[in-house]
Design an enzyme around this catalytic site. Structure first.
Site, PDB file in Angstrom:
ATOM      1  N   GLU A  13      44.964  71.892  39.665  1.00 59.76           N
ATOM      2  CA  GLU A  13      44.761  71.094  40.871  1.00 59.76           C
ATOM      3  C   GLU A  13      45.538  69.785  40.821  1.00 59.76           C
ATOM      4  O   GLU A  13      45.964  69.261  41.859  1.00 59.76           O
ATOM      5  CB  GLU A  13      43.272  70.837  41.091  1.00 59.76           C
ATOM      6  CG  GLU A  13      42.481  72.082  41.410  1.00 59.76           C
ATOM      7  CD  GLU A  13      41.412  71.861  42.454  1.00 59.76           C
ATOM      8  OE1 GLU A  13      41.157  70.709  42.815  1.00 59.76           O
ATOM      9  OE2 GLU A  13      40.830  72.868  42.922  1.00 59.76           O
ATOM     10  N   THR A  50      41.477  82.147  40.186  1.00 62.92           N
ATOM     11  CA  THR A  50      42.618  82.079  41.097  1.00 62.92           C
ATOM     12  C   THR A  50      43.461  80.821  40.895  1.00 62.92           C
ATOM     13  O   THR A  50      44.562  80.731  41.441  1.00 62.92           O
ATOM     14  CB  THR A  50      42.143  82.165  42.560  1.00 62.92           C
ATOM     15  OG1 THR A  50      41.145  81.158  42.796  1.00 62.92           O
ATOM     16  CG2 THR A  50      41.568  83.543  42.858  1.00 62.92           C
ATOM     17  N   ASP A  92      37.188  80.903  49.658  1.00 60.64           N
ATOM     18  CA  ASP A  92      37.185  80.493  48.256  1.00 60.64           C
ATOM     19  C   ASP A  92      36.433  79.171  48.179  1.00 60.64           C
ATOM     20  O   ASP A  92      36.184  78.527  49.204  1.00 60.64           O
ATOM     21  CB  ASP A  92      38.627  80.340  47.753  1.00 60.64           C
ATOM     22  CG  ASP A  92      38.699  79.851  46.310  1.00 60.64           C
ATOM     23  OD1 ASP A  92      37.978  80.407  45.466  1.00 60.64           O
ATOM     24  OD2 ASP A  92      39.462  78.909  46.027  1.00 60.64           O
ATOM     25  N   CYS A 114      37.635  84.355  45.400  1.00 58.92           N
ATOM     26  CA  CYS A 114      37.054  83.499  44.362  1.00 58.92           C
ATOM     27  C   CYS A 114      36.399  84.423  43.345  1.00 58.92           C
ATOM     28  O   CYS A 114      35.559  85.256  43.708  1.00 58.92           O
ATOM     29  CB  CYS A 114      36.023  82.563  44.977  1.00 58.92           C
ATOM     30  SG  CYS A 114      35.049  81.623  43.774  1.00 58.92           S
ATOM     31  N   ASN A 115      36.794  84.293  42.088  1.00 54.81           N
ATOM     32  CA  ASN A 115      36.247  85.175  41.062  1.00 54.81           C
ATOM     33  C   ASN A 115      34.751  84.968  40.863  1.00 54.81           C
ATOM     34  O   ASN A 115      34.000  85.924  40.727  1.00 54.81           O
ATOM     35  CB  ASN A 115      36.992  84.946  39.744  1.00 54.81           C
ATOM     36  CG  ASN A 115      38.366  85.575  39.733  1.00 54.81           C
ATOM     37  OD1 ASN A 115      38.537  86.729  39.401  1.00 54.81           O
ATOM     38  ND2 ASN A 115      39.368  84.793  40.120  1.00 54.81           N
ATOM     39  N   THR A 116      34.310  83.707  40.871  1.00 57.35           N
ATOM     40  CA  THR A 116      32.885  83.441  40.676  1.00 57.35           C
ATOM     41  C   THR A 116      32.069  84.015  41.824  1.00 57.35           C
ATOM     42  O   THR A 116      31.043  84.686  41.605  1.00 57.35           O
ATOM     43  CB  THR A 116      32.639  81.934  40.551  1.00 57.35           C
ATOM     44  OG1 THR A 116      33.404  81.411  39.461  1.00 57.35           O
ATOM     45  CG2 THR A 116      31.163  81.645  40.308  1.00 57.35           C
ATOM     46  N   TYR A 174      32.756  76.372  42.328  1.00 54.43           N
ATOM     47  CA  TYR A 174      31.641  77.304  42.232  1.00 54.43           C
ATOM     48  C   TYR A 174      31.375  77.700  40.778  1.00 54.43           C
ATOM     49  O   TYR A 174      30.273  78.120  40.429  1.00 54.43           O
ATOM     50  CB  TYR A 174      31.950  78.587  43.021  1.00 54.43           C
ATOM     51  CG  TYR A 174      31.807  78.487  44.525  1.00 54.43           C
ATOM     52  CD1 TYR A 174      31.581  77.276  45.170  1.00 54.43           C
ATOM     53  CD2 TYR A 174      31.905  79.636  45.308  1.00 54.43           C
ATOM     54  CE1 TYR A 174      31.471  77.214  46.549  1.00 54.43           C
ATOM     55  CE2 TYR A 174      31.785  79.582  46.691  1.00 54.43           C
ATOM     56  CZ  TYR A 174      31.575  78.372  47.306  1.00 54.43           C
ATOM     57  OH  TYR A 174      31.461  78.314  48.667  1.00 54.43           O
ATOM     58  N   GLY A 175      32.408  77.602  39.940  1.00 53.21           N
ATOM     59  CA  GLY A 175      32.307  78.117  38.580  1.00 53.21           C
ATOM     60  C   GLY A 175      31.261  77.444  37.715  1.00 53.21           C
ATOM     61  O   GLY A 175      30.830  78.008  36.703  1.00 53.21           O
TER      62      GLY A 175
END
Length: 296
Positions: free
Chosen positions: A166, A201, A23, A86-88, A55-56
């Site tokens: 976070e 996530t 991720d 990681c979705n992105t 990353y997004g």
């Protein structure tokens, strides 16, 4: 504990190899948590690319390059399967990594998340909240309409949710205000929505706050459990399930600040770990230079 020593792998020993998970940072630990719960006998090797998060907000080319570097690093360590938690990265790189690393199975979180959304929705009106990169890429929209062609999908970027998660701000007036700011206009414009798919996530940490604000008739789902199920099915089909009756091991790797990774990651993984349990590694230029650290 398990050994990460590189060795010659035979077909008979592949099932004992760890499952690699990566991720952009700590968010994927929510997926890892579900994977370990579903497959307690498996060993896991988790890599958080904390030096380059998030990353997004990065370009597609950058995310693809980072994903290839992370995948190559884990493949070199010796894994039997790769999970993109990681979705992105899943939206950008899953097909490229499948082609590049075959025959090692590669599983992303987009397809399992879409399956969860489609299974939950009664009307086919589904909201997806995610990072800017995931929303702009349209991967969830495409995956959902492939599974359910008549579905109506509304996607909304909620970047501040990442920072809230976070920082550990998962409830309270500030969190509520941010949720209202992002979601109220969407649900006012599209009152038919009956499912809210968490397409990042980080977002599961905000589920309790979301549940208080979002209409009780709206189901809230994420991809972690369905990703774990997809992984289990893939391992069984390929004969790669670990033959172990004991609890599997976990090794944690990060590309920057093991101290922050441990402090923030403890919330996402749901169990405490110390910075000394995190191995610091360097992925720059495709290399894999280890800077030290311990293994759990």
């Amino acid at each position: 504990m398990f050994s990460q020593t590189r060795c010659q792998v035979t077909d008979d020993s592949r099932d004992a190899l760890p499952i690699g998970v990566f991720d952009s940072g700590v968010g994927g630990l929510t997926v890892l948590r579900a994977l370990r719960s579903r497959l307690p006998g498996e060993n896991f090797l988790y890599l958080g690319d904390t030096a380059r998060l998030p990353y997004g907000t990065k370009s597609r080319d950058s995310v693809l390059r980072y994903s290839i570097q992370a995948g190559e690093f884990l493949i070199e360590r010796g894994i039997k399967c790769l999970v993109i938690a990681c979705n992105t990265a899943s939206s950008v790189a899953v097909e490229e990594l499948r082609a590049r690393f075959a025959p090692v199975p590669v599983i992303g979180v987009i397809e399992p998340g879409a399956e969860a959304g489609c299974a939950s929705s009664r009307s086919g009106h589904i909201a997806v909240i995610a990072t800017e990169g995931t929303v702009k890429g349209g991967s969830y929209q495409r995956a959902i309409t492939r599974l359910r062609p008549q579905a109506h999908v509304v996607a909304r970027a909620c970047p501040l949710f990442v920072a809230l998660a976070e920082e550990g701000w998962i409830e309270g007036p500030i969190v509520d205000a941010v949720i209202h700011r992002y979601l109220d206009p969407m649900f006012e414009e599209y009152p038919q929505l009956d499912t809210l798919l968490l397409g990042c996530t980080h977002f599961p940490l905000l589920t309790s706050a979301l549940r208080v604000i979002v209409n009780k008739d709206v189901d809230i789902v994420d991809s972690a459990e369905t990703t774990a199920l997809a992984l289990e099915q893939d391992l069984r089909e390929k004969g790669l399930v670990a033959n172990s009756a004991s609890r599997g091991g976990l090794a944690l790797l990060a590309t920057d600040s093991p101290e922050r990774f441990a402090r923030v990651g403890t919330r996402f993984l749901g169990e405490h770990f110390e910075p000394g349990a995190v191995e610091l590694v360097d992925l720059m230029d495709g290399s894999a230079r280890t800077h030290g650290g311990a293994r759990r």
